[in-house]
Design a protein around this motif. Structure first.
Motif, mmCIF file in Angstrom:
data_model
loop_
_atom_site.group_PDB
_atom_site.id
_atom_site.type_symbol
_atom_site.label_atom_id
_atom_site.label_comp_id
_atom_site.label_asym_id
_atom_site.label_seq_id
_atom_site.Cartn_x
_atom_site.Cartn_y
_atom_site.Cartn_z
ATOM 1 N N PRO A 143 0.892 -1.255 -0.037
ATOM 2 C CA PRO A 143 0.113 -0.090 0.086
ATOM 3 C C PRO A 143 0.849 1.263 -0.046
ATOM 4 N N SER A 144 0.459 2.304 -0.779
ATOM 5 C CA SER A 144 1.248 3.479 -0.800
ATOM 6 C C SER A 144 0.469 4.642 -1.236
ATOM 7 N N ALA A 145 1.004 5.593 -0.929
ATOM 8 C CA ALA A 145 0.364 7.119 -1.289
ATOM 9 C C ALA A 145 1.519 8.172 -1.311
ATOM 10 N N LEU A 146 1.174 9.115 -2.217
ATOM 11 C CA LEU A 146 2.100 10.425 -2.482
ATOM 12 C C LEU A 146 1.302 11.400 -1.867
ATOM 13 N N LEU A 147 2.015 12.496 -0.908
ATOM 14 C CA LEU A 147 1.245 13.594 -0.555
ATOM 15 C C LEU A 147 1.842 14.808 -0.924
ATOM 16 N N GLU A 148 1.220 15.872 -1.265
ATOM 17 C CA GLU A 148 1.646 17.169 -1.962
ATOM 18 C C GLU A 148 1.145 18.232 -0.659
ATOM 19 N N ILE A 149 2.238 18.727 0.064
ATOM 20 C CA ILE A 149 2.110 19.278 1.279
ATOM 21 C C ILE A 149 1.455 20.769 1.101
ATOM 22 N N GLY A 150 1.960 21.501 0.075
ATOM 23 C CA GLY A 150 1.633 22.796 -0.426
ATOM 24 C C GLY A 150 2.214 23.305 -1.516
ATOM 25 N N PHE A 151 2.111 24.312 -2.274
ATOM 26 C CA PHE A 151 2.564 25.023 -3.352
ATOM 27 C C PHE A 151 3.771 25.806 -3.171
ATOM 28 N N VAL A 152 4.978 25.541 -3.584
ATOM 29 C CA VAL A 152 6.209 26.319 -3.213
ATOM 30 C C VAL A 152 6.181 27.442 -4.001
ATOM 31 N N SER A 153 5.277 27.549 -5.190
ATOM 32 C CA SER A 153 5.112 28.682 -6.317
ATOM 33 C C SER A 153 3.923 29.537 -5.797
ATOM 34 N N ASN A 154 3.402 29.504 -4.553
ATOM 35 C CA ASN A 154 2.385 30.487 -4.249
ATOM 36 C C ASN A 154 3.009 30.824 -2.862
ATOM 37 N N THR A 155 2.798 32.528 -2.885
ATOM 38 C CA THR A 155 3.454 33.049 -1.656
ATOM 39 C C THR A 155 2.682 32.981 -0.306
ATOM 40 N N SER A 156 1.019 32.506 -0.439
ATOM 41 C CA SER A 156 0.507 32.173 0.989
ATOM 42 C C SER A 156 1.034 30.728 1.477
ATOM 43 N N ASP A 157 1.265 30.173 0.455
ATOM 44 C CA ASP A 157 1.688 28.697 0.859
ATOM 45 C C ASP A 157 3.128 28.748 1.319
ATOM 46 N N GLN A 158 3.864 29.679 0.684
ATOM 47 C CA GLN A 158 5.117 30.008 1.251
ATOM 48 C C GLN A 158 5.483 30.286 2.685
ATOM 49 N N ARG A 159 4.586 31.525 2.950
ATOM 50 C CA ARG A 159 4.405 31.746 4.275
ATOM 51 C C ARG A 159 4.208 30.494 5.220
ATOM 52 N N LEU A 160 3.467 29.701 4.841
ATOM 53 C CA LEU A 160 3.229 28.397 5.897
ATOM 54 C C LEU A 160 4.437 27.425 5.807
ATOM 55 N N ILE A 161 5.212 27.352 4.657
ATOM 56 C CA ILE A 161 6.315 26.627 4.643
ATOM 57 C C ILE A 161 7.301 26.995 5.440
ATOM 58 N N ALA A 162 7.438 28.581 5.628
ATOM 59 C CA ALA A 162 8.479 29.128 6.582
ATOM 60 C C ALA A 162 8.047 29.107 7.770
ATOM 61 N N ASN A 163 6.724 28.678 8.373
ATOM 62 C CA ASN A 163 6.539 28.684 9.820
ATOM 63 C C ASN A 163 6.694 27.331 10.183
ATOM 64 N N PRO A 164 7.685 27.418 11.246
ATOM 65 C CA PRO A 164 8.063 26.050 12.020
ATOM 66 C C PRO A 164 6.843 25.406 12.513
ATOM 67 N N ALA A 165 5.810 26.014 13.136
ATOM 68 C CA ALA A 165 4.860 25.290 13.637
ATOM 69 C C ALA A 165 4.000 24.428 12.511
ATOM 70 N N PHE A 166 3.802 25.064 11.472
ATOM 71 C CA PHE A 166 3.215 24.330 10.434
ATOM 72 C C PHE A 166 3.598 23.113 10.027
ATOM 73 N N TYR A 167 4.897 23.005 9.747
ATOM 74 C CA TYR A 167 5.436 21.724 9.749
ATOM 75 C C TYR A 167 5.334 20.638 10.878
ATOM 76 N N ASN A 168 5.489 21.218 11.930
ATOM 77 C CA ASN A 168 5.275 20.365 13.236
ATOM 78 C C ASN A 168 4.000 20.001 13.148
ATOM 79 N N ASP A 169 2.902 20.517 12.835
ATOM 80 C CA ASP A 169 1.613 20.252 13.144
ATOM 81 C C ASP A 169 1.430 19.137 11.927
ATOM 82 N N MET A 170 1.664 19.695 10.840
ATOM 83 C CA MET A 170 1.617 18.573 9.547
ATOM 84 C C MET A 170 2.450 17.010 9.823
#
Length: 276
Positions: A143-170
């Motif tokens: 069994p397998s899956a592939l996750l796409e966490i967010g868009f590195v090309s979008n400024t709003s998603d970039q702000r989340l990617i730069a937030n340590p709490a977001f990655y911890n919660d994810m």
């Protein structure tokens, strides 16, 4: 023991999407490392990584490793890219399997945890549960899956990617979803239970522990300690249940833990902060 293979997409000469500081290969490894650390510290499970450093790994090498090791679950972690307006989280299973497959059942558990724990909290759109003909979900024998966490090309998603709490919660959400999907056993607390005759005491203070890696081999843990010390970070090595954990410290103030996490990430170390 159940074995999970975590596959941080891209690496080495294959940078994936985006550019620094949102380069996909780097961010994939960061999230996958956090998921690994959370799984190992919370559940009875064995975790294999397709890569733990910035090295080139072919698609076939990733699935060959999983198939040769006979792992129970394969999870590939990626970040997305598209038009500037495109953003959000989505996950995929193989296009030719049924919606009642084991892959879909486990993916559904992950998706539910991500929705409940992360998407609403951070305002990240849910792009849904999808199917695709990706190599890693097609050629893996388990069994397998592939996750796409967010868009590195979008400024709003970039702000989340730069937030340590977001990655911890994810990482917690993904870990909990994997655990529920695979029926993993949660590790028992090592805290002693006072006897009925013992005097009551105040609850212990909450601490936020900063961890840089969890290893089955002590030599790998001590190698990480050496790297950290060379970079000026004091470390503590602890072990339990056959896992060696490299820790920077435990902080009573969450902001202090987050500050240390940012310092470590800036120095190029994978970091996981959890509450104890």
């Amino acid at each position: 023991m159940v074995t999970v293979l975590l596959d941080p997409g891209h690496g080495g000469t294959d940078g994936g999407a985006g550019t620094a500081p949102y380069l996909e290969k780097t961010r994939n490894l960061e999230v996958a490392s956090k998921v690994r650390d959370y799984l190992l510290s919370t559940f009875v499970v064995n975790v294999i990584m397709s890569r733990t450093t910035d090295k080139t790994v072919s698609l076939s090498a990733r699935t060959n490793l999983a198939n040769q090791q006979g792992v129970d679950y394969f999870l590939s972690i990626h970040h997305n890219s598209g038009t500037p307006s495109a953003r959000g989280y989505e996950d995929f299973t193989y296009i030719n399997i049924s919606d009642t497959s084991t892959s879909d059942r486990i993916r559904n558990a992950i998706h539910t945890e991500v929705v409940n724990r992360v998407l609403g909290k951070y305002g990240l759109p849910n792009r849904g549960k999808k199917k695709a003909n990706f190599h890693v979900v097609r050629e893996s024998n388990m069994p397998s899956a592939l996750l796409e966490i967010g868009f590195v090309s979008n400024t709003s998603d970039q702000r989340l990617i730069a937030n340590p709490a977001f990655y911890n919660d994810m990482a917690v959400a993904i870990g909990e979803g994997v655990a529920k999907g695979l029926g993993l056993v949660r590790k028992k607390s090592t805290a002693a239970t006072p006897s009925p005759s013992a005097p009551s005491i105040a609850p212990s203070k909450t601490f936020y522990r900063v961890q840089v890696g969890a290893y089955k081999e002590r030599t790998n843990a001590t190698a990480m300690q050496t790297r950290l010390k060379s970079a000026g970070f004091p470390t503590v090595l602890s072990s339990s249940n056959g896992i060696y954990r490299v820790q920077i410290g435990a902080y009573g103030n969450k902001d202090n833990a987050t500050t240390m996490e940012r310092r470590l990430r800036s120095a190029g170390f994978p970091v996981f902060v959890y509450q104890v």
